[in-house]
Design an enzyme around this catalytic site. Structure first.
Site, PDB file in Angstrom:
ATOM      1  N   ASP A  12       0.820  -1.231   0.000  1.00  0.00           N
ATOM      2  CA  ASP A  12       0.000   0.000   0.000  1.00  0.00           C
ATOM      3  C   ASP A  12       0.844   1.267   0.000  1.00  0.00           C
ATOM      4  O   ASP A  12       0.448   2.289   0.565  1.00  0.00           O
ATOM      5  CB  ASP A  12      -0.926   0.066   1.235  1.00  0.00           C
ATOM      6  CG  ASP A  12      -1.787  -1.158   1.395  1.00  0.00           C
ATOM      7  OD1 ASP A  12      -2.203  -1.706   0.363  1.00  0.00           O
ATOM      8  OD2 ASP A  12      -2.040  -1.559   2.542  1.00  0.00           O
ATOM      9  N   ASN A  37      -5.629  -9.839  -4.578  1.00  0.00           N
ATOM     10  CA  ASN A  37      -5.645  -9.710  -3.119  1.00  0.00           C
ATOM     11  C   ASN A  37      -5.198  -8.342  -2.631  1.00  0.00           C
ATOM     12  O   ASN A  37      -5.070  -8.115  -1.438  1.00  0.00           O
ATOM     13  CB  ASN A  37      -4.755 -10.784  -2.472  1.00  0.00           C
ATOM     14  CG  ASN A  37      -3.351 -10.801  -3.050  1.00  0.00           C
ATOM     15  OD1 ASN A  37      -3.163 -10.540  -4.216  1.00  0.00           O
ATOM     16  ND2 ASN A  37      -2.376 -11.122  -2.234  1.00  0.00           N
ATOM     17  N   HIS A  40      -4.585  -1.364  -6.146  1.00  0.00           N
ATOM     18  CA  HIS A  40      -3.743  -0.218  -6.465  1.00  0.00           C
ATOM     19  C   HIS A  40      -4.660   0.952  -6.775  1.00  0.00           C
ATOM     20  O   HIS A  40      -5.424   0.917  -7.739  1.00  0.00           O
ATOM     21  CB  HIS A  40      -2.849  -0.536  -7.666  1.00  0.00           C
ATOM     22  CG  HIS A  40      -1.809  -1.573  -7.349  1.00  0.00           C
ATOM     23  ND1 HIS A  40      -0.874  -1.997  -8.244  1.00  0.00           N
ATOM     24  CD2 HIS A  40      -1.564  -2.242  -6.207  1.00  0.00           C
ATOM     25  CE1 HIS A  40      -0.092  -2.895  -7.667  1.00  0.00           C
ATOM     26  NE2 HIS A  40      -0.498  -3.065  -6.438  1.00  0.00           N
TER      27      HIS A  40
HETATM   28  P1  GDP Z   1      -0.533   0.453  -3.789  1.00  0.00           P
HETATM   29  O1  GDP Z   1      -1.220  -0.842  -3.541  1.00  0.00           O
HETATM   30  O2  GDP Z   1       0.924   0.439  -3.481  1.00  0.00           O
HETATM   31  O3  GDP Z   1      -0.835   1.019  -5.140  1.00  0.00           O
HETATM   32  O4  GDP Z   1      -1.147   1.489  -2.731  1.00  0.00           O
HETATM   33  P2  GDP Z   1      -2.693   1.700  -2.355  1.00  0.00           P
HETATM   34  O5  GDP Z   1      -3.414   2.238  -3.508  1.00  0.00           O
HETATM   35  O6  GDP Z   1      -3.217   0.471  -1.704  1.00  0.00           O
HETATM   36  O7  GDP Z   1      -2.544   2.775  -1.196  1.00  0.00           O
HETATM   37  C1  GDP Z   1      -1.973   4.015  -1.403  1.00  0.00           C
HETATM   38  C2  GDP Z   1      -2.926   5.072  -0.885  1.00  0.00           C
HETATM   39  O8  GDP Z   1      -2.265   6.320  -0.870  1.00  0.00           O
HETATM   40  C3  GDP Z   1      -4.134   5.265  -1.779  1.00  0.00           C
HETATM   41  O9  GDP Z   1      -5.202   5.706  -0.976  1.00  0.00           O
HETATM   42  C4  GDP Z   1      -3.675   6.375  -2.715  1.00  0.00           C
HETATM   43  O10 GDP Z   1      -4.747   7.088  -3.313  1.00  0.00           O
HETATM   44  C5  GDP Z   1      -2.923   7.223  -1.757  1.00  0.00           C
HETATM   45  N1  GDP Z   1      -1.864   8.060  -2.281  1.00  0.00           N
HETATM   46  C6  GDP Z   1      -0.854   7.743  -3.144  1.00  0.00           C
HETATM   47  N2  GDP Z   1       0.028   8.765  -3.225  1.00  0.00           N
HETATM   48  C7  GDP Z   1      -0.448   9.738  -2.390  1.00  0.00           C
HETATM   49  C8  GDP Z   1       0.035  11.009  -1.997  1.00  0.00           C
HETATM   50  O11 GDP Z   1       1.089  11.462  -2.413  1.00  0.00           O
HETATM   51  N3  GDP Z   1      -0.722  11.722  -1.104  1.00  0.00           N
HETATM   52  C9  GDP Z   1      -1.890  11.252  -0.589  1.00  0.00           C
HETATM   53  N4  GDP Z   1      -2.558  12.009   0.269  1.00  0.00           N
HETATM   54  N5  GDP Z   1      -2.362  10.045  -0.928  1.00  0.00           N
HETATM   55  C10 GDP Z   1      -1.635   9.303  -1.798  1.00  0.00           C
END
Ligand code: GDP
Length: 426
Positions: A12, A37, A40
């Protein structure tokens, strides 16, 4: 150029957003491990999406999006996700599915769910997407490859063989009704016919792309600390989320991966069971959880509240080490703007000693975080795209972490949207 985009921590970290950003320049995006599972999160001109199986390059019309042989492909989840994306006005993405990818079946989800129930308090915090039973079958050589879905007799033979032991387990361990190979054959043969237009030899395609000098992104799922070999075993996932595995799970020579971009948040978060030394609790945790991510720190797959804590240099250095990170991308920097002071875990204390390495799980469970306090910048930085315009204290925070982790931070995300990103030359 071939770049892997992988997690430095518990998952995440914001890999989806970064893949979507970097896909603008890419020719291919490949998912190389895991299944439906995790999610993104991507926010762009089409809205907000949580992609589970589709590669994060699908929003770019020229990008070819591949599901590599290392992926656990749940055909129904894949088709539903594709329908969902198309129904929101996204053009039909260019897709390819490896004929060698294996199929995650309903019974994997059933077995995952029954096993977590059986374990009760000792459960692993699985998302119940069938991942552990799927990879167990793959390595026990009773899995079913996508190409085998296309031959009904072969599919029936494989399913019949696979169900012998499962039915004993279902009946006698879980007290559940047995499964029928005939019904499953019909269902999965029909699904195979729907997948057929995209089924290809992805290794051949990738070899051609490599020879043509195309730009390829390898998109990892979860993070380094969930790797079965190098992570917090047994609180790990069942396939390797490491860049080293990206070559295998996608189907490329290891030397072809020239950049490994490890992604980390400006603080820490973790969903599911495990060990998390810099975790915080109480009001401070509630505040960080509420402000984190795009709508609070809640799992993109399950909606479960994520555990949150301060940035952990020791864990991230380990994550970068096992990923072979050549660059670090830090996301969610904007989230920390409310804090007067920002603690960073710079070492661990273990049995009275200060240690700077990330020990194996039994010892990791005993460590206590050693914090260094950084002054907060107390200025809204959301959407800032110029690194030099970030407040001095914010840059000091980033640069101190960079120095302690020992990997250059080349990308800083200042908001969840595609355009909220700083590129930093180092
Ligand atoms: P992934 O599985 O690695 O793609 O990550 P996720 O999508 O599960 O979780 C990342 C969270 O951080 C999500 O809610 C994104 O929308 C959010 N996100 C990503 N980059 C940023 C950022 O720079 N600032 C903020 N506030 N949220 C972010």
């Amino acid at each position: 150029m071939i770049r892997a985009i992988v997690g430095a921590n518990w998952g995440d970290e914001g890999k989806g957003k970064l893949t979507d950003v970097l896909a603008e320049q890419a020719d291919l995006v490949v998912r190389f491990q895991g299944g439906a599972n995790a999610g993104h999160t991507i926010i762009n001109q089409y809205g907000k999406f949580a992609l589970h199986l589709l590669p994060s390059g699908i929003f770019h019309e020229r990008v070819l999006n591949l599901i590599g042989p290392g992926v656990a492909l749940d055909p129904e989840a894949f088709l539903n996700e594709l329908d969902g994306v198309l129904s929101r006005g996204v053009a039909h993405p260019r897709l390819g599915i490896s004929e060698r990818a294996q199929v995650l079946m309903d019974f994997h989800i059933l077995l995952d769910t029954l096993e977590e129930e059986r374990l009760g308090k000792r459960r692993f915090g699985s998302t119940k997407s069938g991942i552990a039973p799927f990879y167990s079958d793959k390595y026990a050589k009773v899995g079913i490859q996508v190409c085998q879905l296309l031959d009904k007799d072969l599919l029936h033979e494989r399913l019949t063989g696979s169900l012998v032991k499962k039915n004993v387990l279902l009946e006698h361990l879980y007290h559940h009704e047995k499964l029928d190979a005939d019904a499953l054959t019909e269902k999965y043969y029909a699904l195979g016919q729907r997948l057929k237009p995209w089924v290809v030899d992805t290794s051949l395609l990738l070899d051609k792309a490599l020879r043509a000098g195309q730009d390829i992104l390898l998109e990892g799922q979860l993070g380094a600390l969930r790797d079965p070999d190098h992570g917090i075993y047994p609180y790990v996932t069942s396939s390797s989320p490491l860049a080293g595995y990206a070559a295998v799970g996608a189907g490329l020579p290891p030397w072809a991966i020239t950049e490994v971009i490890a992604v980390t948040k400006a603080y820490s978060s973790s969903v599911g069971a495990g060990v998390f030394p810099s975790q915080i609790e109480g009001e401070a945790a509630e505040e960080l959880r509420k402000r984190g991510g795009d709508a609070g720190e809640y799992g993109a797959k399950t909606g479960r509240p994520r555990d949150v804590g301060w940035f952990d240099v020791v864990a991230t250095r380990h994550g970068c080490l096992v990923q072979g990170a050549t660059q670090l991308a830090m996301t969610n920097l904007d989230v920390l703007s409310y804090l007067d002071e920002i603690p960073v875990c710079v070492a661990y204390e273990l049995d009275g000693d200060t240690i700077s390495h990330f020990p194996a799980t039994p010892q990791l469970k005993k460590v206590r975080p050693v914090y260094k306090i950084f002054p907060g910048w107390k200025t809204d930085i959301r959407g800032q795209t110029d690194y030099r315009k970030l407040p001095d204290r914010c840059r000091s925070y980033v640069e101190a972490i960079e120095q302690m982790v020992g990997t250059p931070i080349t990308l800083l995300s200042t908001g969840p949207r595609r355009e909220e990103i700083c590129h930093r030359a180092v």
